[in-house]
Design a protein around this motif. Structure first.
Motif, PDB file in Angstrom:
ATOM      1  N   TYR A 167       0.856  -1.177   0.000  1.00 56.32           N
ATOM      2  CA  TYR A 167       0.000   0.000   0.000  1.00 56.32           C
ATOM      3  C   TYR A 167       0.895   1.230   0.000  1.00 56.32           C
ATOM      4  O   TYR A 167       2.073   1.166   0.329  1.00 56.32           O
ATOM      5  N   ALA A 168       0.351   2.359  -0.365  1.00 58.82           N
ATOM      6  CA  ALA A 168       1.153   3.569  -0.522  1.00 58.82           C
ATOM      7  C   ALA A 168       0.703   4.664   0.436  1.00 58.82           C
ATOM      8  O   ALA A 168      -0.388   4.627   0.984  1.00 58.82           O
ATOM      9  N   PHE A 169       1.586   5.633   0.631  1.00 61.89           N
ATOM     10  CA  PHE A 169       1.258   6.841   1.379  1.00 61.89           C
ATOM     11  C   PHE A 169       1.909   8.028   0.685  1.00 61.89           C
ATOM     12  O   PHE A 169       2.856   7.892  -0.078  1.00 61.89           O
ATOM     13  N   GLY A 170       1.385   9.199   0.950  1.00 61.01           N
ATOM     14  CA  GLY A 170       1.941  10.439   0.434  1.00 61.01           C
ATOM     15  C   GLY A 170       1.818  11.513   1.484  1.00 61.01           C
ATOM     16  O   GLY A 170       0.991  11.413   2.397  1.00 61.01           O
TER      17      GLY A 170
ATOM     18  N   HIS B 217      -7.560 -10.975   6.789  1.00 59.63           N
ATOM     19  CA  HIS B 217      -7.522  -9.816   5.897  1.00 59.63           C
ATOM     20  C   HIS B 217      -7.990  -8.562   6.630  1.00 59.63           C
ATOM     21  O   HIS B 217      -8.933  -8.612   7.410  1.00 59.63           O
ATOM     22  N   PHE B 218      -7.339  -7.437   6.350  1.00 64.94           N
ATOM     23  CA  PHE B 218      -7.822  -6.148   6.849  1.00 64.94           C
ATOM     24  C   PHE B 218      -7.257  -5.030   5.980  1.00 64.94           C
ATOM     25  O   PHE B 218      -6.274  -5.215   5.262  1.00 64.94           O
ATOM     26  N   LEU B 219      -7.890  -3.885   6.055  1.00 65.65           N
ATOM     27  CA  LEU B 219      -7.429  -2.691   5.355  1.00 65.65           C
ATOM     28  C   LEU B 219      -7.830  -1.486   6.188  1.00 65.65           C
ATOM     29  O   LEU B 219      -8.962  -1.412   6.676  1.00 65.65           O
ATOM     30  N   ALA B 220      -6.910  -0.551   6.372  1.00 61.42           N
ATOM     31  CA  ALA B 220      -7.184   0.668   7.138  1.00 61.42           C
ATOM     32  C   ALA B 220      -6.500   1.847   6.460  1.00 61.42           C
ATOM     33  O   ALA B 220      -5.441   1.709   5.857  1.00 61.42           O
ATOM     34  N   SER B 221      -7.129   3.009   6.553  1.00 63.61           N
ATOM     35  CA  SER B 221      -6.475   4.235   6.095  1.00 63.61           C
ATOM     36  C   SER B 221      -5.878   4.920   7.318  1.00 63.61           C
ATOM     37  O   SER B 221      -6.349   4.728   8.435  1.00 63.61           O
ATOM     38  N   PHE B 222      -4.827   5.695   7.105  1.00 65.68           N
ATOM     39  CA  PHE B 222      -4.220   6.413   8.227  1.00 65.68           C
ATOM     40  C   PHE B 222      -3.876   7.834   7.825  1.00 65.68           C
ATOM     41  O   PHE B 222      -3.620   8.140   6.665  1.00 65.68           O
TER      42      PHE B 222
ATOM     43  N   LYS C 273      -0.818  10.735   4.472  1.00 67.47           N
ATOM     44  CA  LYS C 273      -2.118  10.099   4.275  1.00 67.47           C
ATOM     45  C   LYS C 273      -1.861   8.861   3.439  1.00 67.47           C
ATOM     46  O   LYS C 273      -1.148   8.913   2.445  1.00 67.47           O
ATOM     47  N   GLY C 274      -2.437   7.719   3.863  1.00 67.46           N
ATOM     48  CA  GLY C 274      -2.223   6.500   3.100  1.00 67.46           C
ATOM     49  C   GLY C 274      -3.057   5.351   3.614  1.00 67.46           C
ATOM     50  O   GLY C 274      -4.004   5.544   4.380  1.00 67.46           O
ATOM     51  N   GLU C 275      -2.688   4.151   3.188  1.00 61.20           N
ATOM     52  CA  GLU C 275      -3.396   2.935   3.590  1.00 61.20           C
ATOM     53  C   GLU C 275      -2.391   1.883   4.032  1.00 61.20           C
ATOM     54  O   GLU C 275      -1.241   1.879   3.590  1.00 61.20           O
ATOM     55  N   ILE C 276      -2.864   0.989   4.889  1.00 59.61           N
ATOM     56  CA  ILE C 276      -2.083  -0.157   5.312  1.00 59.61           C
ATOM     57  C   ILE C 276      -3.029  -1.332   5.467  1.00 59.61           C
ATOM     58  O   ILE C 276      -4.197  -1.151   5.824  1.00 59.61           O
ATOM     59  N   GLY C 277      -2.557  -2.523   5.148  1.00 59.92           N
ATOM     60  CA  GLY C 277      -3.419  -3.682   5.240  1.00 59.92           C
ATOM     61  C   GLY C 277      -2.646  -4.967   5.086  1.00 59.92           C
ATOM     62  O   GLY C 277      -1.416  -4.980   5.008  1.00 59.92           O
ATOM     63  N   ASN C 278      -3.375  -6.058   5.032  1.00 58.81           N
ATOM     64  CA  ASN C 278      -2.778  -7.367   4.874  1.00 58.81           C
ATOM     65  C   ASN C 278      -3.781  -8.285   4.200  1.00 58.81           C
ATOM     66  O   ASN C 278      -4.945  -8.319   4.568  1.00 58.81           O
ATOM     67  N   ILE C 279      -3.322  -9.003   3.204  1.00 60.86           N
ATOM     68  CA  ILE C 279      -4.133 -10.015   2.534  1.00 60.86           C
ATOM     69  C   ILE C 279      -3.296 -11.279   2.538  1.00 60.86           C
ATOM     70  O   ILE C 279      -2.375 -11.435   1.747  1.00 60.86           O
ATOM     71  N   GLU C 280      -3.581 -12.166   3.482  1.00 62.91           N
ATOM     72  CA  GLU C 280      -2.785 -13.381   3.602  1.00 62.91           C
ATOM     73  C   GLU C 280      -3.271 -14.421   2.614  1.00 62.91           C
ATOM     74  O   GLU C 280      -4.469 -14.637   2.445  1.00 62.91           O
ATOM     75  N   GLN C 281      -2.332 -15.078   1.966  1.00 66.09           N
ATOM     76  CA  GLN C 281      -2.649 -16.132   1.017  1.00 66.09           C
ATOM     77  C   GLN C 281      -3.176 -17.356   1.758  1.00 66.09           C
ATOM     78  O   GLN C 281      -2.782 -17.622   2.886  1.00 66.09           O
TER      79      GLN C 281
END
Length: 146
Positions: free
Chosen positions: A53-56, A98-103, A76-84
């Protein structure tokens, strides 16, 4: 490619050596990068085994005096995890991994220089405070929150 990246970093560092002086009191910067989660659900740091995920962000600095600068920067960006899926380890599979959050982050800091700006090398002390806000975008059952 590595040589081109090294030359680019050297050029940027040379321009930053004289960033804030009594004549040039303001400094504005933009930055960005990749984030990957490595916690109880992460696989490893910066690998191709998980999503990236990216941030700027942006920063503004102000020269306050011969030895003190004030800096405000945010991201400002996102962080997460998608486990296989892993059939060999069934307790570490499924949508609960699995999760996804913005920060959003904000930092206000003072830089106290230990030598005057005429010096080539300027060691400094960096002190300040930060705030971080996380907002989940989807959870275990992948319900989307706005």
């Amino acid at each position: 490619m590595k040589k081109l990246l090294l030359v680019g970093c050297c050029i940027l560092a040379t321009g930053a050596m004289n960033a804030q002086t009594p004549d040039k009191k303001w400094n504005i910067g933009f930055h960005g990068g990749l984030t990957q989660y490595n916690g109880d659900k992460g696989q490893s740091w910066y690998t191709d085994k998980q999503a990236a995920y990216a941030f700027g962000g942006a920063s503004v600095s102000r020269y306050l005096g011969r030895f003190v600068d004030l800096t405000l920067f945010g991201n400002k960006g996102e962080i997460g995890n998608i486990e296989q899926l892993n059939p060999a380890n069934p307790e570490r599979t499924g949508p609960e991994r699995h999760f996804l959050a913005s920060f959003t982050t904000a930092t206000l800091a003072f830089r106290i220089n230990l030598t005057p700006h005429e010096m080539t090398m300027r060691p400094y002390i960096f002190a300040g405070g930060s705030a971080i806000y996380y907002k989940k975008k989807y959870t275990v059952n992948k319900e989307i929150y706005s």
